[in-house]
Design a protein around this motif. Structure first.
Motif, PDB file in Angstrom:
ATOM      1  N   THR A 124       0.848  -1.197   0.000  1.00  0.00           N
ATOM      2  CA  THR A 124       0.000   0.000   0.000  1.00  0.00           C
ATOM      3  C   THR A 124       0.883   1.247   0.000  1.00  0.00           C
ATOM      4  O   THR A 124       1.959   1.252   0.602  1.00  0.00           O
ATOM      5  N   GLY A 126       2.070   4.991   0.972  1.00  0.00           N
ATOM      6  CA  GLY A 126       2.008   5.883   2.114  1.00  0.00           C
ATOM      7  C   GLY A 126       1.870   7.311   1.617  1.00  0.00           C
ATOM      8  O   GLY A 126       1.101   7.587   0.699  1.00  0.00           O
ATOM      9  N   ILE A 243       8.937   2.329   4.389  1.00  0.00           N
ATOM     10  CA  ILE A 243       8.215   1.918   5.598  1.00  0.00           C
ATOM     11  C   ILE A 243       8.456   2.901   6.749  1.00  0.00           C
ATOM     12  O   ILE A 243       7.509   3.345   7.415  1.00  0.00           O
ATOM     13  N   GLY A 247       5.637   5.805   5.477  1.00  0.00           N
ATOM     14  CA  GLY A 247       4.454   5.138   6.010  1.00  0.00           C
ATOM     15  C   GLY A 247       3.833   4.094   5.104  1.00  0.00           C
ATOM     16  O   GLY A 247       2.626   3.818   5.215  1.00  0.00           O
ATOM     17  N   GLU A 248       4.608   3.485   4.222  1.00  0.00           N
ATOM     18  CA  GLU A 248       4.069   2.423   3.373  1.00  0.00           C
ATOM     19  C   GLU A 248       3.954   1.126   4.181  1.00  0.00           C
ATOM     20  O   GLU A 248       4.702   0.898   5.130  1.00  0.00           O
ATOM     21  N   ARG A 249       3.014   0.277   3.795  1.00  0.00           N
ATOM     22  CA  ARG A 249       2.757  -0.938   4.552  1.00  0.00           C
ATOM     23  C   ARG A 249       2.447  -2.109   3.627  1.00  0.00           C
ATOM     24  O   ARG A 249       2.070  -1.914   2.465  1.00  0.00           O
ATOM     25  N   ARG A 251      -0.149  -5.341   3.400  1.00  0.00           N
ATOM     26  CA  ARG A 251      -1.420  -5.806   3.965  1.00  0.00           C
ATOM     27  C   ARG A 251      -1.344  -7.321   4.132  1.00  0.00           C
ATOM     28  O   ARG A 251      -1.842  -8.078   3.302  1.00  0.00           O
ATOM     29  N   TRP A 257       2.712 -13.368   6.946  1.00  0.00           N
ATOM     30  CA  TRP A 257       3.999 -12.756   7.262  1.00  0.00           C
ATOM     31  C   TRP A 257       5.143 -13.768   7.170  1.00  0.00           C
ATOM     32  O   TRP A 257       6.256 -13.433   6.739  1.00  0.00           O
TER      33      TRP A 257
END
Length: 287
Positions: A124, A126, A243, A247-249, A251, A257
Motif C-alpha cells: 500500500t 504511504g 516503511i 508510512g508504506e505498509r 497488507r 507474514w
C-alpha cells in the motif's frame, strides 16, 4: 495505477540492464591511475560507449520516477531487480556464451517470488513526501553507513574496495529512490516549488554521488563483486525508507507474514545468484 506502475518499473529494469552492461565495459577500460573521483568521470566522458549507457540510464530513471509517481516503493523497487533477468542473457549473448541451467532456475524463482510477494503482500502507498524530522534519523544512520563504506574503500584494493563502493552506491540510490516520490509530486506545484525544495537538491546529490560510486566500483574490481551489492542494496534501502519515513505498509496477516519472510529470502538469494552469473558473463576487468 499499480498495473501501470509495475509496467513502468519493468521498462526501467530493461533500460538499467543495458546501461549496466555498457557502462561496466567502459569503466573497466580506465587505467587505475585515472580512477579516482572526478578524474574517473573525465576519462569516461571521452567514451562514446559510456555516453550510450548513460542515455539508457537516464531513460531508465525517468521510467522509474514515473513508476514511483504511480505506485509505492514496496511495489516498484523489488521489481527493479528484474534488471538481472535482462542483463544475464544480454551478457551471455554479447560474450558468445550459453546460460547455465542454474541461471534459469534462479530466474524462475525470482519471477515467482516477486509475483507471489505482490499478491500476498498487497503493498500500500504511504505519503509522497515527509518533512525533514522523519527523514533525519534515517539519513543519520545511512550517512554513517555510507561514511564507513567510503573510509573502508579508501584503504582497500581489488574486490573488497569494489564491494564497499557498491554498497555505498546502493545506499545512495536507495535514498534517491525514496526522494523521487516526493520530487515527482512537486511537479504539479510548478518549477519554483521544485527548485526551492530540499528534496530536489538532496535527490541530485544522491543520484550524482551514486553514479560516481557505481562507476568507481565497476573500475575497482570484477562486476561479480559489485553488481550484487548494488542490485540488492538499492531496493533494501528504498523499501526501508518507504516503511520508516513514508508510512508504506504490507497488507498481510498471520501466516502471510511467514510466507513474506520466505519470499524475501528467496528474492535476495536469487538476486545475488543472478548478479554473480551476470558478472561472470561480463567482460573481465583488466589488472
Amino acid at each position: 495505477m499499480d498495473g501501470l506502475a509495475a509496467a513502468l518499473a519493468l521498462l526501467a529494469a530493461v533500460l538499467f540492464a543495458v546501461a549496466s552492461a555498457v557502462q561496466q565495459e567502459s569503466a573497466a577500460d580506465v587505467p587505475q591511475a585515472q580512477a579516482r573521483g572526478g578524474r574517473l568521470l573525465l576519462a569516461l566522458a571521452r567514451s562514446p560507449r559510456w555516453w550510450a549507457g548513460t542515455l539508457c540510464d537516464t531513460a531508465g530513471f525517468a521510467a522509474q520516477a514515473a513508476a514511483l509517481g504511480l505506485g509505492s516503493l514496496l511495489l516498484v523497487q523489488p521489481l527493479l531487480v528484474t534488471t538481472l533477468l535482462v542483463a544475464l542473457p544480454l551478457g551471455a549473448r554479447w560474450g558468445g556464451r550459453r546460460l547455465r541451467r542454474s541461471d534459469w532456475v534462479w530466474a524462475a524463482l525470482l519471477v515467482l517470488a516477486l509475483a507471489v510477494f505482490a499478491v500476498v503482500g498487497e503493498p500500500t502507498a504511504g505519503v509522497d513526501r515527509a518533512g525533514w524530522r522523519p527523514w533525519l534519523p534515517a539519513l543519520v544512520l545511512l550517512g554513517l553507513l555510507l561514511g564507513g563504506c567510503l573510509a573502508g574503500a579508501a584503504v582497500r584494493r581489488g574486490a573488497a574496495r569494489s564491494v564497499l563502493l557498491a554498497v555505498a552506491a546502493g545506499v545512495a540510490y536507495g535514498i534517491g529512490a525514496a526522494l523521487t516520490k516526493g520530487v515527482v509530486s512537486l511537479l504539479d506545484d510548478g518549477l519554483l516549488a521544485l527548485l526551492t525544495s530540499w528534496e530536489t537538491w538532496l535527490l541530485a546529490v544522491a543520484m550524482g554521488g551514486g553514479t560516481l560510486l557505481q562507476q568507481a566500483a565497476y573500475q575497482a574490481g570484477a562486476l561479480e563483486a559489485s553488481l550484487p551489492a548494488v542490485t540488492v542494496g538499492e531496493p533494501v534501502v528504498a523499501v526501508a525508507l518507504g516503511i520508516a519515513v513514508l508510512g508504506e505498509r504490507l497488507r498481510a496477516d498471520g501466516v502471510e507474514w511467514a510466507l513474506i519472510g520466505v519470499l524475501v529470502v528467496v528474492m535476495v538469494a536469487a538476486t545475488v545468484a543472478l548478479a554473480r552469473a551476470a558478472a561472470r558473463d561480463a567482460a573481465p576487468v583488466p589488472a
